[in-house]
Design an enzyme around this catalytic site. Structure first.
Site, PDB file in Angstrom:
ATOM      1  N   HIS A 123       0.819  -1.246  -0.056  1.00 38.15           N
ATOM      2  CA  HIS A 123      -0.033   0.222  -0.013  1.00 38.15           C
ATOM      3  C   HIS A 123       0.892   1.297   0.012  1.00 38.15           C
ATOM      4  CE1 HIS A 123      -3.740  -2.148   0.451  1.00 38.15           C
ATOM      5  NE2 HIS A 123      -3.433  -2.652   1.674  1.00 38.15           N
ATOM      6  N   ASP A 159      -2.772 -10.651  -2.300  1.00 41.28           N
ATOM      7  CA  ASP A 159      -3.150 -10.033  -1.267  1.00 41.28           C
ATOM      8  C   ASP A 159      -4.784  -9.582  -1.341  1.00 41.28           C
ATOM      9  OD1 ASP A 159      -2.260  -8.633   1.584  1.00 41.28           O
ATOM     10  OD2 ASP A 159      -3.843  -7.643   0.758  1.00 41.28           O
ATOM     11  N   HIS A 161      -6.164  -7.298  -0.533  1.00 39.48           N
ATOM     12  CA  HIS A 161      -6.100  -5.840  -0.838  1.00 39.48           C
ATOM     13  C   HIS A 161      -5.537  -5.426  -2.032  1.00 39.48           C
ATOM     14  CE1 HIS A 161      -6.757  -6.344   3.621  1.00 39.48           C
ATOM     15  NE2 HIS A 161      -7.769  -5.479   3.339  1.00 39.48           N
ATOM     16  N   ASP A 246      -4.468 -12.738   3.761  1.00 42.39           N
ATOM     17  CA  ASP A 246      -6.021 -12.329   4.201  1.00 42.39           C
ATOM     18  C   ASP A 246      -6.902 -12.452   2.968  1.00 42.39           C
ATOM     19  OD1 ASP A 246      -4.545 -10.465   2.224  1.00 42.39           O
ATOM     20  OD2 ASP A 246      -4.683  -8.829   3.668  1.00 42.39           O
TER      21      ASP A 246
HETATM   22 ZN    ZN Z   1      -4.061  -7.101   2.508  1.00 42.28          ZN
END
Ligand code: ZN
Length: 305
Positions: A123, A159, A161, A246
């Site tokens: 991120h 991931d 995200h 995740d």
């Molecule tokens: Zn994540």
């Protein structure tokens, strides 16, 4: 058996989060505890990470941002992202772990690697930390790889995200391909299928947004069907994988439904797609301690195979 490096150091436990924060030291403790008990531990080549040089970080992040991270102690960098007194140092080692893995692939000590690091990276934007991430470990690794002769880098990010930071850092660049699957809509909000890169980089970003509840079947389609021809056409020299667990059905922060078997086939499909180039996995998310430790063991089993 493939020569597989495990890049880890207790320095990653010095990055301490406030109580009850999901991105805790317990994540790496669960992973190393599980691996040490398993039969694959002795097959791994243990390599301590080097600390990244500031010039390695500057290949990705702005000087003012780096200076800010150096000064931020016992304070939040963004609403999710805390820096303890030793976080800056740990973050330099986290990026350094990917560099270490790449150096060892280049010298032939290893063919593949798993970097068990904190803080995670995907991120982190050029000038901004967010989502538990300080420096973009995969991106720093990609630029380092290019500095030692790997021309084209393919980054895969599974991931749950979207890796907004990695996508944006290489959005205009045709020398680093960014492929991501992620739950969508979800944090951080980017990663629509229409985001494909711009300028020279047009066609070198590929997003696979997955709706909540997607699981092994959708992942098989993503990594068994969609990914392989993209890698083949691009013909990269090295692959870096942002490995976020995740995606697992037990994860408390997200809503995908990937099983242990699903994790194994994602990794197998990525390895098969890569041909015989070096592959460096770097840990991103994963917040169920049991699912995280199990998934990393599953991943390493496939890397060794
Ligand atoms: Zn994540």
């Amino acid at each position: 058996m493939k020569k597989t490096g495990f890049i880890y150091d207790d320095v990653f436990l010095t990055h301490e989060m406030p109580p009850y924060h999901p991105e805790s030291t317990m994540r790496l403790e669960a992973i190393t505890e599980k691996l040490k008990k398993s039969d694959i531990w002795n097959s791994l080549i243990q390599i301590p990470p080097i600390k990244a040089n500031i010039s390695d970080i500057e290949a990705v992040h702005g000087k003012a941002y780096i200076a800010r991270t150096q000064k931020t102690k016992e304070a939040y960098l963004d609403p999710d992202t805390f820096m303890s007194k030793d976080t800056y140092n740990a973050a330099l080692y986290a990026a350094g772990a990917v560099i270490t893995a790449i150096d060892n692939c280049k010298s032939g000590t290893i063919e593949r690697a798993f970097c068990a690091v904190r803080p995670p990276g995907h991120h982190a934007e050029k000038d901004r930390g967010m989502g538990f991430c300080i420096f973009n470990n995969a991106a720093v690794g990609a630029r380092y790889a290019q500095s030692i002769g790997y021309r084209k880098v393919f980054i895969v990010d599974f991931d749950v995200h979207h890796g907004n930071g990695t996508q944006h850092i290489f959005y205009d660049d045709d020398s680093v391909y960014y492929f991501s699957s992620h739950q969508f809509p979800h944090y951080p909000g980017t990663g629509e299928g229409s985001e494909k890169g711009s300028g020279l980089g047009r066609g070198f970003t590929f997003n696979v947004p997955l709706s909540q509840g997607s699981g092994d079947k959708e992942m098989q389609n993503t990594y068994g069907t969609i990914l392989p021809p993209l890698v083949k056409d691009y013909a990269p020299d090295i692959m870096i994988v942002s490995a976020g667990y995740d995606i697992h059905q037990k994860d408390p922060l997200a809503g995908l439904n990937v099983s242990d078997k699903g994790v194994a086939s994602i990794v197998k499909n990525i390895i098969n797609a890569s041909g015989d180039i070096p592959i460096v996995f770097t840990l991103e998310g994963g917040y169920s301690l049991t699912a995280l430790a199990d998934s990393v063991e599953i991943t390493i089993r496939e890397l060794l195979a």
